[in-house]
Design a protein around this motif. Sequence first.
Motif, PDB file in Angstrom:
ATOM      1  N   THR A 197      -1.849   5.677   3.516  1.00  9.40           N
ATOM      2  CA  THR A 197      -1.340   4.307   3.571  1.00  9.40           C
ATOM      3  C   THR A 197      -1.816   3.584   4.823  1.00  9.40           C
ATOM      4  N   ALA A 254       4.645   7.943   2.298  1.00 10.61           N
ATOM      5  CA  ALA A 254       4.038   6.646   2.006  1.00 10.61           C
ATOM      6  C   ALA A 254       4.949   5.495   2.413  1.00 10.61           C
ATOM      7  N   THR A 308       0.669   4.056  -2.847  1.00 10.51           N
ATOM      8  CA  THR A 308       0.441   5.468  -2.541  1.00 10.51           C
ATOM      9  C   THR A 308       1.574   6.336  -3.076  1.00 10.51           C
ATOM     10  N   THR A 356       0.832  -1.200   0.000  1.00  4.80           N
ATOM     11  CA  THR A 356       0.000   0.000   0.000  1.00  4.80           C
ATOM     12  C   THR A 356       0.870   1.255   0.000  1.00  4.80           C
ATOM     13  N   GLY A 357       1.990   1.215   0.718  1.00  2.92           N
ATOM     14  CA  GLY A 357       2.911   2.347   0.697  1.00  2.92           C
ATOM     15  C   GLY A 357       3.479   2.589  -0.686  1.00  2.92           C
TER      16      GLY A 357
END
Length: 416
Positions: A330, A276, A150, A146-147
């Motif tokens: 995130t 992120a 993002t 997810t980081g």
Amino acid sequence: MLSPSDGGTRPGGVLTTSAGWGALGALLLVALNLRAPITSLPPVVDQVAAGLGLSSGGAGLLTSVPVLCFALFTPTAAVLVGRLGPERTILLALVGVLGGTLLRSTGSVPTALAGTAVLGLGITLGNVAVPVVIARDFQRRAAAVTGAYTATMNVGSTFTTMLTVPLAVVFGWQWALAGWGLLAVAALVVWLPTGRALAVRHTGVPPSAAAPPTAGALGAQRRLVVLLALAFAGQASGYYAMTAWLPAILADRLGIDAAAAGGAAAPFQLAAVAGAFLVPLGMAGRLSARKVATGLSVMWLSLPVGLLLAPHAWWLWVCLAGAAQGGNFTVIFTLIAQRSPSVATARRASAVVQTAGYACAATAPTVLGAVHEATDGWTVPLLVATGLLTLMAVTLWLASGRPRGDALRVHDTPSG
């Protein structure tokens, strides 16, 4: 660290190392298209307005329609993901992004508005579908993936913000905007085989044999979704309000011209890339989700509070808040991926959170502008922004605590 093989324990859906890296790379190419077409317009909006004969209100509509689409059509996008699967939904998203980008650039007001709407619908589909793939295939490394997702969105935003004006000088605004469709073409070329392989891998995968969630687990999930919806409402409202008004706030409070204020506001977007990656690094160490969320919330709040109390240190507040807004996005979607009891639940939770958040975000710039006009200053608008971010901080602190009762894990269920 990023791990490409998080689906390895899922029967029928095993991702080998090479397949995992391929899926991750394809997702990041998709992510490049989920903000870049939106941020390509503001740098040349005056040229677009002049070329189309639009008023300031009409030009503003072109920049606000995509966010309205996020709010209005996220529930529909969630239904499509359930029926078509995330792979085909992402394909539709990229087709919509490409078609909308080209249509927006054809040179007439009706096609500009229609293209912007199609573009917004395409991005809405991607907003919902990509987190479902992360929850299903990368759940064990949800924070890292997810980081990366993002950060990639912010990289795309940064490139289009910086390069659209130089391209417009050489080729004109229509070609400058249309040219970013090449990002969608590249993502389509990569996603077609990757999405097909993922769909085949998950076809016929039986539901998990794990016991159904208990009443306590379902109650905890509902509580989580409500808290994250409120947190994302504060996060998204703060982000879009600051994106719209930060240059003007800096210009007025620092006494600098518009061009210098625009440059001073740039780190708010650029620092989000670093933010992120702060989340997975923090969570990979000894920091809990709550500690990460608390630190990021304090950093985010430093912007409105700092501009009220110590505007001379604006560069510090802008950088801290920029990193925090990327990091908090995130955190919110990592919590959804990690703590939903099934992929279908993660899809529905993501839809609820995004609908609530973007509905508030669509009105935040207008509300802040109206408060500024009514009070003839930025003190009250900055207090409003502080209130929104305080709501985010409190609800995210509550949501990020260690879950009680049954552990919430994504089970091996079909995406619908």
